[in-house]
Design an enzyme around this catalytic site. Structure first.
Site, short mmCIF file in Angstrom:
data_model
loop_
_atom_site.label_atom_id
_atom_site.label_comp_id
_atom_site.label_asym_id
_atom_site.label_seq_id
_atom_site.Cartn_x
_atom_site.Cartn_y
_atom_site.Cartn_z
N LYS B 24 57.22 -91.09 10.88
CA LYS B 24 57.54 -91.58 12.22
C LYS B 24 57.49 -93.10 12.25
O LYS B 24 58.42 -93.76 12.71
CB LYS B 24 56.53 -90.98 13.20
CG LYS B 24 57.02 -90.86 14.61
CD LYS B 24 56.02 -90.04 15.46
CE LYS B 24 56.16 -88.54 15.22
NZ LYS B 24 54.97 -87.79 15.66
N ARG B 94 50.82 -91.34 18.62
CA ARG B 94 51.32 -90.17 17.87
C ARG B 94 50.86 -90.21 16.42
O ARG B 94 50.81 -91.28 15.81
CB ARG B 94 52.85 -90.17 17.87
CG ARG B 94 53.43 -89.93 19.23
CD ARG B 94 54.94 -90.06 19.18
NE ARG B 94 55.49 -89.60 20.44
CZ ARG B 94 56.78 -89.41 20.67
NH1 ARG B 94 57.66 -89.65 19.71
NH2 ARG B 94 57.20 -88.99 21.84
N GLY B 103 50.20 -78.64 13.53
CA GLY B 103 48.77 -78.39 13.57
C GLY B 103 47.98 -79.65 13.84
O GLY B 103 46.91 -79.61 14.43
N MET B 105 47.06 -83.21 15.68
CA MET B 105 47.24 -83.72 17.02
C MET B 105 48.56 -84.45 17.06
O MET B 105 48.82 -85.29 16.20
CB MET B 105 46.11 -84.69 17.37
CG MET B 105 46.01 -84.92 18.85
SD MET B 105 45.31 -86.52 19.18
CE MET B 105 46.81 -87.53 19.11
N ARG B 338 64.68 -89.08 12.34
CA ARG B 338 64.28 -88.57 11.02
C ARG B 338 65.44 -87.77 10.45
O ARG B 338 66.32 -87.34 11.21
CB ARG B 338 63.03 -87.69 11.12
CG ARG B 338 63.24 -86.53 12.06
CD ARG B 338 61.94 -85.77 12.29
NE ARG B 338 62.11 -84.86 13.43
CZ ARG B 338 61.12 -84.23 14.04
NH1 ARG B 338 59.88 -84.42 13.65
NH2 ARG B 338 61.35 -83.42 15.04
N HIS B 531 58.63 -52.08 -9.34
CA HIS B 531 59.89 -51.44 -9.65
C HIS B 531 60.86 -51.58 -8.48
O HIS B 531 62.02 -51.95 -8.66
CB HIS B 531 59.63 -49.96 -9.96
CG HIS B 531 60.87 -49.19 -10.26
ND1 HIS B 531 61.54 -48.48 -9.28
CD2 HIS B 531 61.58 -49.03 -11.40
CE1 HIS B 531 62.61 -47.91 -9.82
NE2 HIS B 531 62.65 -48.22 -11.11
N SER B 888 67.05 -63.67 -26.78
CA SER B 888 67.02 -63.73 -25.33
C SER B 888 65.57 -63.55 -24.91
O SER B 888 64.96 -62.53 -25.22
CB SER B 888 67.90 -62.62 -24.75
OG SER B 888 67.84 -62.67 -23.35
N CYS B 956 66.55 -63.86 -19.98
CA CYS B 956 67.07 -62.85 -19.07
C CYS B 956 65.98 -62.23 -18.20
O CYS B 956 66.16 -61.18 -17.63
CB CYS B 956 67.81 -61.77 -19.85
SG CYS B 956 66.75 -60.83 -20.96
N TYR B 976 71.48 -70.67 -22.18
CA TYR B 976 71.85 -70.07 -20.90
C TYR B 976 70.65 -69.41 -20.24
O TYR B 976 69.64 -69.13 -20.89
CB TYR B 976 72.99 -69.05 -21.06
CG TYR B 976 72.59 -67.80 -21.82
CD1 TYR B 976 72.01 -66.71 -21.15
CD2 TYR B 976 72.80 -67.69 -23.19
CE1 TYR B 976 71.64 -65.57 -21.85
CE2 TYR B 976 72.43 -66.56 -23.89
CZ TYR B 976 71.85 -65.50 -23.21
OH TYR B 976 71.47 -64.38 -23.88
#
Lengths: 1000, 1000
Positions: B24, B94, B103, B105, B338, B531, B888, B956, B976
């Protein structure tokens, strides 16, 4: 390029050329060069064998020329001629690899014999019957092993001749009948091979050499090499030696001897001989040989000559030697010598004696005994003289007759019964029931124990004990007792002093009290590292596991095998050193730590760098381990204390209350977390819920704490006992490790009971309690308990249990310390994967330790450390070392996780297959997997030491008692290994071997 | 040493000082320096806050002096005086941390007000009521947030005053009643704190600053930081700014705006404002704000000024900005700006537009969107406008009224019903049942879909949908349908086109056909990698797992929660993106790959180095993945094909026959081995036994081969479909992996059935068959199936299955290749731990592949490789690479074994606790554990590449779709990643982020 030198005359070699000349050839060369009376001969090298195999079973060029040339030299030395009808040179042809190997073609005697040389032989002895018998035997032996003709066919010819001549004994067959046998045997060879029997001596020799080479790759030899891990490319040598005859009359003879006693190791010549006999007669047992001492009485000069040679060999080889000798017409010949096989007891005694005699150094002595062999000495063993026969082999009928018989049971042949009756060895009380050719005898053990030695020996000579099946040799030693099929009965009978064998499909922690009271354990399922195997090894009782051939019906309290069903009264014997299961009680011999072994191990202690501790959970085990030389406890499993019968209900109550309390606590935590993010009405509603939950929590929390308070003094008592036994030695105590559900009833059994109850007595009041238990077991059940809520994870979720344990440890330590004992507890946290876990527990537990010591007013020095048993722990050991003053590698679990192998599952299913097929060369649960698990250990050692230079490093998995693994741990730089009490001497010796091998 | 500079006047800071001035403060400074109309003020630094906390909540020396000095400057700039009764300077105070944090002030307005300055305020507006109201609000706000007095007590005073004055609305309370409220509020403060309300403005300011500092460590703020992983030592800044008033009459106003549309991303100013109102009125919703477009109509000049500022900020910050503004008596002021929060769709659109506008580069655009956020776009979502209420909150009575209702169900307040009735938005058909204050409304979805947007919006504004419980957000997206409690019914109804949600305690492979046909899955147990979760993510259907609050009774086909029991007709909605489970059908919105997202992802493709493949087992999944940009299949699980309903019986027959055959084969092997060491009669007996066994083997072996032959064309068909979809892209096919018993019925269920049958109908003929199956399941059951007979171990014990699979692959490949497609199958062997395993299988399978291709007359280029999913495989990767053309990494299993954590067990028991307590910062099954598993991956990559430089390396596991893990894999040098189809776009973006982060 000239041909390689394939043939070495005996004087050309020496004892260090075993690779090239085989054991037999090298030692024949050595003896020749020592000037001993060795019949001349030569050895064909292993290289020739390998070249032969490589060339597709074709003799290498030049070999036969070299053989012929060597033969000519032998002819010169002996003055005889190979194929010479007047003065024939006959030879023996023997295989001889670097390592002695059963299954290969062993020996052909009298090679060179044919119708012509036969005459020369007779001329020497003047006994044509001897000549025909030799020729008959030679044709048969050659026909069988060289030409591959079924031996049974030769036997049939001979049996017919015996019948025709109306005689029973081979020795009574007259000479012309034998001549007839020779003729018919030749005809058989012709019929089978399409060619005449090869009468030409050089051809005989060539064929015999080929046969030896071929036998290198026969089925049994390959099988043996696979088992013994002998490389396939060593090849065998062939020794060709002038025949001498021990059967040339009463001034001839043959014998075998050992320069020291092969059973006891006592430093006196031990041996047996027979006059007028060939070597195989001594071994075959058709006539009873005489002890070597008799030779001294009969022919002192010859004995002295022999004794001098024996002593010379013993000194020259600096070891006890096994000798084969022959006396031909008063002349002594040495046919073979080799380092003698001996019992472990003998090996230790000989090694110690040789040091005392100044022949070898202590270091050499240490290296003379393979560590694994010590195992034999530390458990009772079956009497080494017993012989067995399998149930299937004696036939169903005879087996049935044996069923239900008590104490000693054995099979005898008709002839055996007759022989024993004649000598009077078999008491009239020995019940005999006949079934065809086989008699079943039984004896009470009390009777046996009071028998004369000679009668015992006679019975053992004839009796065949009944082998039911074979399983895994899971924990060494022999034990006999009544088969009992449930742990409660086992515990009850055991406590009454009865010998029982606990027989189970597989064991679980619920069986512990039964195992403790049993003499041994037999299971149908489970591998070398199954629960049964692990616990039995820990207790030092014999165990045969995974004996699949026996069908065990726990419900019916019976075991079935080979058509027999045996109940709870049946006495059985298990041999955990071989995996054999026998019917009835088999005599066994006790073992002890004898003085020379103690001395021997003290030398090992002097050279080893690794300390040796033990895994022990009770004062009894700890005391046993200290007796065996343990320098501390490396693993004291606290949960085994929970399984005791009177504690289990308290433990179960504790678990049920704890689970309830923790579920509520989790809800409290969730609601608190929700509350933190809530406002207004929702926040107030959540606050109400919280206070409600906290109220509900009180009941189970109180019960949970209450049962822990009841367990505390019990654990404290256990620890006190252990601290008193161990004195100043360090005691590493592992906090609770197994998943909670291991303490609860088995899920499947419970489900079965509940389902049955639901179906048949749905209104029964106990069903409610059973269902509650079932529900709880269901909640705690895990898909993969090995990878579930256990170890430090339990400690973090249920810190109260660990707190109780630490309090018990320090209260016990304080009491013992006040008595002036300098106790050293080491608190060990299991299954750590993250430094944060250990950090959390350390904070908590060190506070409890400090508190407890403050209350007691005693300061006890202690260490706080962890097990390294997860790959992640090994990989992050540097971080974990920040929280741990010691690491103990739990290589059992580390092997399971690194290899992704569940011990029990793998051994029961595919591991055996892997080992059979050579996909694995070793069982990784027995010998550490160096390329995988070993790399993790090395990495963790390096990282741990870098992070904390004075960190103490040990290992407490089963591998701590495995010699090859101990060597690895030595080289990896650990400070100690820890193993079960009965393996402590093995580990001491293995550590010495490792140190001498020159590792780190 | 002088005091640090704790206070920065706005012109002294800039936007890059968020660490010091908070978000701010930094942006107020930036706007001031941009020349925008910002009311003067200053910011107290986060360092001051940290010094305050470090000093034990004591203001650092010199701070108040610096504040006073800054205040004096503000007084000069504004011409007002702080505490000046005539021309009072009032300020807002602020908090402002680096990251926006609920949360703490937040704001105190009108600080500086007291009885004296009050007069000056009235003088400006001429409205004493406004003055009293301001003072009342200030005392209440200050009393609540600074002095910590329960807000309810202030509300009570005000409510009493309203009652006394006989008015309903706050705005109608007369001035003198307000004056009375002020007096009573002051008295309350005195009574609660023991002191007078602090009237001295500087004291007010000091207390307010302390309150902001203190709020950094209040419960909610700490909670939020823990969740968002914001460090605790950042501290908060405090901005003090001159008050401007949007409620000074009709020429004043307040508003919020966004320089681009925060929902769609369209490049036009979006905003709302209210005239004669403070900022909080716009947000609070007590009056309906006007769209910003109205301002243009009402006051074009002012709008233009505002629009110019918005544009300037948008350009200056190079991003869409969120702005707060106030108009005081016609004068525009900027109170805050912002970077605006936005939907993912908006984020992508804005990023793409900014590139097109030339404002940012493509690389910047890529980095503007967090990869994980794309997930939102790829699944249907609950309508973002819906609001919910928990079942417990609306009360049991109302909840019961909702039970059993079909389709849309919602709660309304009495007032809400009235409002909706007034507007006519609620159709008369909407069934309303009242329970106290709450009404339950229901609508049919068909009705809803034909409603006007404005009516829908009105209903969504008032309606509160009923949240039943929360579980784990296991697979994203929303789905609604009838709850169905067994897979068969789910499959049946699903195939009939009905929307069903499969509701299970937990799922198993038996449920696959039901899951495939369902819209979503809800389970009571199981974690993020259960699962259910894994399969659902694979299928791309929503899943809420581990929803413990709902008690699911599969037998009774009901689910119970909060006193409600719901049956199979009940429609429910699950939101797998949040884990919420709701009652009835909740409207949702469909997602799609819109053109700007496609463009955006193509830029990501341009910068990434990692290829992205997918895990897909069916042509459907493969097609979906290709649509999402997959460049190949990294994991095709062949066993999923076995679970199909019509195949399962064949598979089961195959397993039963195979198990029988293999047991016999093992016996054959054992007897053969015994035979090799046997002679004579024993040998002949063993030969007989062998021939007997071989005879027995024929039956099961035939059945086994027969079922494999029936499975072959089915698998071939599957592969053919996949090859056609994937075309030239590589397809990695994993040979069968799970343990055999996964294909058989569940052990516990079967045991229960058999036990019940035994108890009630022991003679029934089906019992025999059931018992046979039970026996077989018992035999195959494992203690730790994860570490048991699976993967390549199956392949070695049951090579016939792998052979069938390889044959099916190459037959399919050959057919597709003949159609001119350049297919690239890659054969992948799972669970390898030893090179020898892979070597054995490679020999076998390459022979089958060659044979099959020869038969088909087509040469298909293929690769042979393995998964690295065991620590040992990673540690010996160099050796394994000799047999593998690709690795893999199966990071799911590698995580389980390295950490010793069974996914399901851990997530259900302790993993949540670990995450809650901070023992772990991440779930290792979601984000790869770099220190443990990661080290193994790195090691294996290095060793693999060294042994085989052209080896192809991929991953994988589930981690392939996790952005942080993708970054790790990029840095580790993999080729990959492969992930489920719906995560492919995420992986593409994550790979681009990783490449831009400058890693390897």
């Amino acid at each position: 390029m000239p041909d390689p030198k394939y043939v070495y005359r005996f004087p050309e070699g020496d004892k260090d050329q075993k690779d090239l000349l085989g054991g037999k050839g090298a030692n024949l060369a050595e003896m020749t060069n020592l000037g001993l009376p060795v019949p001349p001969g030569f050895t064909i090298t292993t290289e020739a064998c390998n070249d032969y195999i490589r060339a597709g079973n074709s003799l290498p060029g030049g070999l036969l020329d070299q053989v012929r040339s060597a033969l000519r030299q032998v002819e010169e030395e002996t003055g005889k001629g190979f194929g010479d009808a007047n003065n024939p040179l006959l030879v023996s042809v023997r295989s001889g690899a670097k390592f002695s190997m059963p299954g290969m073609m062993d020996t052909i005697l009298d090679l060179g014999l044919n119708d012509e040389t036969f005459n020369g032989l007779i001329a020497k002895t003047g006994d044509p019957r001897f000549g025909y018998d030799s020729l008959r035997r030679f044709i048969m032996m050659f026909g069988d092993v060289v030409l591959g003709i079924d031996r049974g066919k030769f036997d049939a010819i001979f049996d017919e001749a015996k019948e025709k001549a109306g005689v029973d004994s081979d020795a009574d067959v007259p000479a012309d009948a034998l001549r007839d046998v020779v003729a018919r045997s030749r005809a058989l060879v012709k019929a089978e091979t399409g060619s005449e029997f090869p009468d030409e001596p050089v051809q005989q020799l060539e064929l015999a050499i080929r046969a030896v080479f071929d036998s290198w790759n026969n089925e049994r030899a390959v099988h043996y090499r696979r088992i013994e891990k002998i490389p396939d490319d060593l090849g065998t040598a062939v020794s060709v030696q002038t025949m001498v005859f021990g059967n040339m009359g009463e001034d001839s003879g043959s014998g075998v001897a050992f320069t020291r006693d092969p059973v006891t190791g006592e430093p006196e010549i031990w041996g047996e001989y027979l006059m007028n006999a060939q070597g195989e007669d001594v071994v075959a047992g058709t006539r009873t040989p005489l002890p070597i001492a008799t030779l001294k009485e009969e022919n002192e000069a010859l004995y002295d000559e022999f004794a001098a040679i024996a002593l010379k060999l013993d000194q020259h080889y600096r070891d006890a030697m096994d000798i084969e000798f022959t006396i031909e017409q008063g002349q002594l010949y040495m046919l073979q010598c080799r380092v003698g096989k001996r019992t472990t007891r003998s090996a230790v005694t000989i090694a110690v004696d040789l040091v005392h005699e100044g022949v070898i150094t202590k270091e050499e002595a240490i290296l003379r005994v393979a560590p694994s062999r010590l195992d034999e000495l530390l458990h009772p063993q079956l009497d080494p003289r017993i012989k067995t026969v399998s149930l299937t082999e004696i036939g169903a009928q005879a087996a049935k007759a044996a069923q239900g018989k008590a104490e000693m049971i054995f099979a005898l042949s008709q002839a055996g019964v007759d022989r024993l009756r004649k000598t009077g060895a078999l008491p009239s009380t020995a019940l005999l029931s006949f079934s065809g050719e086989t008699a079943i005898g039984t004896l009470r053990i009390a009777e046996w124990n009071t028998m004369k030695d000679v009668d015992q020996a006679a019975i053992l000579e004839e009796a065949r004990f009944l082998e039911m099946a074979s399983g895994l040799a899971a924990s060494p030693g022999a034990a006999a007792g009544s088969a009992v099929f449930d742990p409660d009965t086992a515990a009850k009978l055991g406590h009454e002093g009865r010998d029982v064998i606990l027989v189970r499909q597989e064991t679980s922690p619920d069986d512990i009290h039964g195992m403790q009271a049993a003499r041994g354990v037999l299971t149908q399922r489970g591998g070398m590292s199954s629960h049964a195997a692990l616990v039995a090894r820990g207790f030092g009782i014999p165990c045969v596991s995974g004996c699949e051939a026996i069908d065990i019906d726990e419900g019916a309290h019976t075991m079935s095998v080979g058509g027999l069903t045996l109940g709870e009264d049946q006495i059985i014997t298990i041999d955990g050193s071989t995996g054999t299961v026998l019917l009835g009680l088999i005599p066994s011999v006790e073992a002890e730590l004898f003085p020379k072994l103690t001395e021997f191990l003290s030398w090992a202690d002097d050279v080893r760098r690794l300390a040796v501790r033990t895994n022990a959970d009770t004062p009894q085990d700890a005391a046993k381990a200290v007796e065996f030389g343990a320098e501390g406890i490396g693993l004291c499993r606290t949960e085994h204390m929970f399984f005791q019968k009177e504690r289990l209900p308290v433990v179960q109550e504790m678990i049920l209350a704890a689970a309830e309390a923790k579920a509520l606590e989790a809800e409290v935590m969730a609601v608190e977390s929700e509350k933190a993010g809530a406002e207004g009405g929702q926040r107030r509603a959540l606050e109400e819920r919280l206070s409600d939950l906290r109220g509900q929590l009180e009941g189970p929390m109180g019960k949970y704490r209450g049962s822990l308070e009841r367990l505390l003094p019990m654990q404290q008592g256990d620890f006190e006992g252990i601290f008193r036994v161990m004195g100043e030695r360090p005691v590493t105590i592992r906090l609770i490790d197994p998943p909670m559900h291991e303490f609860l009833p088995d899920y499947a059994e419970l489900l079965e009971s509940v389902t049955r109850q639901r179906a048949t007595a749905p209104q029964s009041p106990e069903l409610v309690e059973m269902e509650r238990m079932l529900h709880q077991v269901e909640m705690l059940r895990e898909t993969n308990p090995m990878l579930g809520l256990r170890g430090c994870r339990l400690g973090i979720l249920y810190p109260e249990v660990n707190e109780m344990q630490v309090r018990a440890i320090f209260r016990a330590a304080a009491i013992v310390a006040k008595d002036g004992v300098d106790v050293h507890p080491e608190i060990m946290v299991p299954l750590v994967g993250f430094e944060s876990e250990l950090k959390q527990l350390r904070g908590l537990l060190e506070r409890v330790a400090d508190e407890t010591m403050r209350e007691a007013g005693v300061e006890v020095p202690y260490m706080f450390g962890t097990m390294i048993e997860l790959p992640r722990a090994a990989l992050t050991a540097g971080e974990i070392a920040a929280q741990a003053e010691f690491f103990s590698f739990g290589t059992n679990d580390l092997t399971q996780t690194t290899l992704g192998l569940s011990r029990d599952d793998a051994e029961a299913s595919f591991l055996t297959h892997y080992l059979d097929k050579g996909i694995l060369s070793d069982n990784p649960f027995e010998t550490i997997d160096q390329a995988g698990v070993g790399v993790l250990v090395q990495r963790a050692v390096a990282a741990g030491r870098e992070a904390r230079p004075d960190i103490k490093l040990g290992i407490c998995g089963e591998h701590g008692g495995d010699p090859r693994s101990v060597e690895f741990f030595h080289n990896a730089g650990l400070d100690y290994v820890s193993c079960s009490p009965f393996r402590v001497p093995i580990a001491r010796l293995a550590a010495a071997h490792a140190a001498l091998a020159g590792g780190a």
